[in-house]
Motif scaffolding. Structure first.
Motif, PDB file in Angstrom:
ATOM      1  N   MET A   1      37.154  13.519   3.753  1.00  0.00           N
ATOM      2  CA  MET A   1      37.566  12.929   2.494  1.00  0.00           C
ATOM      3  C   MET A   1      36.769  13.552   1.348  1.00  0.00           C
ATOM      4  SD  MET A   1      39.676  10.875   1.261  1.00  0.00           S
ATOM      5  CE  MET A   1      39.943  10.411  -0.400  1.00  0.00           C
ATOM      6  N   VAL A   2      37.361  13.597   0.222  1.00  0.00           N
ATOM      7  CA  VAL A   2      36.784  14.218  -0.969  1.00  0.00           C
ATOM      8  C   VAL A   2      35.507  13.490  -1.376  1.00  0.00           C
ATOM      9  CG1 VAL A   2      37.194  14.709  -3.404  1.00  0.00           C
ATOM     10  CG2 VAL A   2      39.062  14.904  -1.784  1.00  0.00           C
ATOM     11  N   ARG A   3      34.507  14.277  -1.752  1.00  0.00           N
ATOM     12  CA  ARG A   3      33.262  13.726  -2.273  1.00  0.00           C
ATOM     13  C   ARG A   3      32.982  14.359  -3.625  1.00  0.00           C
ATOM     14  NH1 ARG A   3      29.348  13.206   2.985  1.00  0.00           N
ATOM     15  NH2 ARG A   3      30.994  12.473   4.326  1.00  0.00           N
ATOM     16  N   ILE A   4      32.482  13.566  -4.526  1.00  0.00           N
ATOM     17  CA  ILE A   4      32.150  14.052  -5.856  1.00  0.00           C
ATOM     18  C   ILE A   4      30.636  14.028  -6.009  1.00  0.00           C
ATOM     19  CG2 ILE A   4      32.406  13.636  -8.345  1.00  0.00           C
ATOM     20  CD1 ILE A   4      35.028  14.475  -6.889  1.00  0.00           C
ATOM     21  N   ASP A   5      30.082  15.174  -6.381  1.00  0.00           N
ATOM     22  CA  ASP A   5      28.646  15.289  -6.619  1.00  0.00           C
ATOM     23  C   ASP A   5      28.398  15.042  -8.098  1.00  0.00           C
ATOM     24  OD1 ASP A   5      25.990  15.964  -6.943  1.00  0.00           O
ATOM     25  OD2 ASP A   5      26.194  17.997  -6.126  1.00  0.00           O
ATOM     26  N   LYS A   6      27.886  13.862  -8.413  1.00  0.00           N
ATOM     27  CA  LYS A   6      27.656  13.478  -9.813  1.00  0.00           C
ATOM     28  C   LYS A   6      26.598  14.348 -10.474  1.00  0.00           C
ATOM     29  CE  LYS A   6      30.194   9.612  -9.400  1.00  0.00           C
ATOM     30  NZ  LYS A   6      31.292   9.147 -10.163  1.00  0.00           N
ATOM     31  N   ASN A   7      25.791  15.074  -9.681  1.00  0.00           N
ATOM     32  CA  ASN A   7      24.755  15.942 -10.233  1.00  0.00           C
ATOM     33  C   ASN A   7      25.202  17.390 -10.398  1.00  0.00           C
ATOM     34  OD1 ASN A   7      22.790  13.832 -10.316  1.00  0.00           O
ATOM     35  ND2 ASN A   7      22.531  14.061  -8.112  1.00  0.00           N
ATOM     36  N   SER A   8      26.414  17.694  -9.958  1.00  0.00           N
ATOM     37  CA  SER A   8      26.921  19.058 -10.037  1.00  0.00           C
ATOM     38  C   SER A   8      27.240  19.428 -11.481  1.00  0.00           C
ATOM     39  CB  SER A   8      28.192  19.183  -9.189  1.00  0.00           C
ATOM     40  OG  SER A   8      28.786  20.457  -9.383  1.00  0.00           O
ATOM     41  N   SER A   9      27.114  20.710 -11.786  1.00  0.00           N
ATOM     42  CA  SER A   9      27.494  21.192 -13.117  1.00  0.00           C
ATOM     43  C   SER A   9      29.020  21.379 -13.213  1.00  0.00           C
ATOM     44  CB  SER A   9      26.789  22.515 -13.424  1.00  0.00           C
ATOM     45  OG  SER A   9      27.172  23.496 -12.485  1.00  0.00           O
ATOM     46  N   ARG A  10      29.695  21.344 -12.077  1.00  0.00           N
ATOM     47  CA  ARG A  10      31.157  21.488 -12.053  1.00  0.00           C
ATOM     48  C   ARG A  10      31.800  20.169 -12.481  1.00  0.00           C
ATOM     49  NH1 ARG A  10      34.501  25.160  -9.509  1.00  0.00           N
ATOM     50  NH2 ARG A  10      32.773  26.012  -8.350  1.00  0.00           N
ATOM     51  N   ALA A  11      32.837  20.275 -13.310  1.00  0.00           N
ATOM     52  CA  ALA A  11      33.542  19.081 -13.792  1.00  0.00           C
ATOM     53  C   ALA A  11      34.080  18.272 -12.617  1.00  0.00           C
ATOM     54  CB  ALA A  11      34.685  19.489 -14.713  1.00  0.00           C
ATOM     55  N   TYR A  12      34.121  16.952 -12.786  1.00  0.00           N
ATOM     56  CA  TYR A  12      34.593  16.074 -11.711  1.00  0.00           C
ATOM     57  C   TYR A  12      36.009  16.422 -11.273  1.00  0.00           C
ATOM     58  CZ  TYR A  12      30.641  12.962 -12.843  1.00  0.00           C
ATOM     59  OH  TYR A  12      29.393  12.427 -13.065  1.00  0.00           O
ATOM     60  N   TYR A  13      36.908  16.683 -12.233  1.00  0.00           N
ATOM     61  CA  TYR A  13      38.285  16.980 -11.848  1.00  0.00           C
ATOM     62  C   TYR A  13      38.356  18.271 -11.041  1.00  0.00           C
ATOM     63  CZ  TYR A  13      39.383  20.782 -15.125  1.00  0.00           C
ATOM     64  OH  TYR A  13      39.433  21.984 -15.767  1.00  0.00           O
ATOM     65  N   GLU A  14      37.494  19.254 -11.361  1.00  0.00           N
ATOM     66  CA  GLU A  14      37.468  20.503 -10.593  1.00  0.00           C
ATOM     67  C   GLU A  14      36.975  20.245  -9.175  1.00  0.00           C
ATOM     68  OE1 GLU A  14      34.924  22.948 -13.020  1.00  0.00           O
ATOM     69  OE2 GLU A  14      36.636  23.786 -14.128  1.00  0.00           O
ATOM     70  N   GLN A  15      35.980  19.377  -9.032  1.00  0.00           N
ATOM     71  CA  GLN A  15      35.488  19.023  -7.703  1.00  0.00           C
ATOM     72  C   GLN A  15      36.585  18.356  -6.883  1.00  0.00           C
ATOM     73  OE1 GLN A  15      31.549  17.158  -7.348  1.00  0.00           O
ATOM     74  NE2 GLN A  15      31.233  17.591  -9.527  1.00  0.00           N
ATOM     75  N   LEU A  16      37.364  17.500  -7.533  1.00  0.00           N
ATOM     76  CA  LEU A  16      38.456  16.816  -6.843  1.00  0.00           C
ATOM     77  C   LEU A  16      39.530  17.810  -6.414  1.00  0.00           C
ATOM     78  CD1 LEU A  16      39.739  14.240  -5.805  1.00  0.00           C
ATOM     79  CD2 LEU A  16      40.618  13.810  -8.106  1.00  0.00           C
ATOM     80  N   VAL A  17      39.878  18.742  -7.294  1.00  0.00           N
ATOM     81  CA  VAL A  17      40.862  19.779  -6.960  1.00  0.00           C
ATOM     82  C   VAL A  17      40.404  20.558  -5.730  1.00  0.00           C
ATOM     83  CG1 VAL A  17      41.860  21.970  -7.742  1.00  0.00           C
ATOM     84  CG2 VAL A  17      41.859  19.995  -9.273  1.00  0.00           C
ATOM     85  N   LEU A  18      39.162  21.031  -5.761  1.00  0.00           N
ATOM     86  CA  LEU A  18      38.631  21.797  -4.622  1.00  0.00           C
ATOM     87  C   LEU A  18      38.531  20.945  -3.364  1.00  0.00           C
ATOM     88  CD1 LEU A  18      35.859  23.976  -6.298  1.00  0.00           C
ATOM     89  CD2 LEU A  18      37.981  24.765  -5.262  1.00  0.00           C
ATOM     90  N   GLY A  19      38.139  19.682  -3.533  1.00  0.00           N
ATOM     91  CA  GLY A  19      38.010  18.795  -2.371  1.00  0.00           C
ATOM     92  C   GLY A  19      39.345  18.564  -1.680  1.00  0.00           C
ATOM     93  N   ILE A  20      40.400  18.369  -2.448  1.00  0.00           N
ATOM     94  CA  ILE A  20      41.722  18.165  -1.850  1.00  0.00           C
ATOM     95  C   ILE A  20      42.195  19.442  -1.160  1.00  0.00           C
ATOM     96  CG2 ILE A  20      44.170  17.775  -2.400  1.00  0.00           C
ATOM     97  CD1 ILE A  20      43.195  15.633  -4.427  1.00  0.00           C
ATOM     98  N   LYS A  21      41.974  20.590  -1.798  1.00  0.00           N
ATOM     99  CA  LYS A  21      42.350  21.866  -1.164  1.00  0.00           C
ATOM    100  C   LYS A  21      41.574  22.067   0.144  1.00  0.00           C
ATOM    101  CE  LYS A  21      43.658  24.438  -5.318  1.00  0.00           C
ATOM    102  NZ  LYS A  21      43.273  25.557  -6.216  1.00  0.00           N
ATOM    103  N   GLU A  22      40.298  21.710   0.128  1.00  0.00           N
ATOM    104  CA  GLU A  22      39.474  21.847   1.328  1.00  0.00           C
ATOM    105  C   GLU A  22      39.976  20.920   2.431  1.00  0.00           C
ATOM    106  OE1 GLU A  22      34.799  22.179   2.629  1.00  0.00           O
ATOM    107  OE2 GLU A  22      35.282  21.114   0.775  1.00  0.00           O
TER     108      GLU A  22
END
Length: 128
Positions: A1-22
């Protein structure tokens, strides 16, 4: 399942996009699977629904997801379409920037290639 790293410099929506693709690459999500609604996903990830909506729109534009009015959002079947050359060019540009950063940090080509092979293995892919 998708995880969002709140400390990442990557935007949350970008993390979600990559997480779903992964998740799709790992087989966690299959073509035809229904994904949570914007509100449900926002609640699960403790995020703003607008952020989820933005990610879903990006994934729809990239033909990863399809939304059916009144039914929900689904993982789109991988079609035998020609690849999106504009996105391929963007990816090449991103890779070029990564190589510049790696060379600046004195990371060898062999090490970079090993990283790529390692990433492929983690996704269940086979390197050529």
């Amino acid at each position: 399942m998708v995880r969002i790293d709140k400390n990442s410099s990557r935007a949350y929506y970008e993390q979600l996009v990559l997480g779903i693709k992964e998740d799709i690459l790992h087989g966690i999500l299959q073509p035809g699977d229904k994904i949570p609604s914007v509100r449900e996903m926002a609640k699960q990830l403790l995020m703003n629904p607008n952020t989820i909506s933005k990610a879903y729109k990006v994934l729809e534009t990239e033909k990863v997801l399809v939304t059916v009015k009144g039914k929900g959002t689904f993982v789109r079947a991988i079609e035998e379409n020609p690849r999106d050359e504009l996105r391929v060019q963007e990816l090449k540009k991103d890779l070029n920037e990564l190589v510049i950063e790696a060379r600046h940090l004195q990371i060898s080509q062999e090490e970079l290639l090993a990283w790529i092979q390692e990433a492929e293995k983690s996704l269940g892919g086979q390197s050529s």
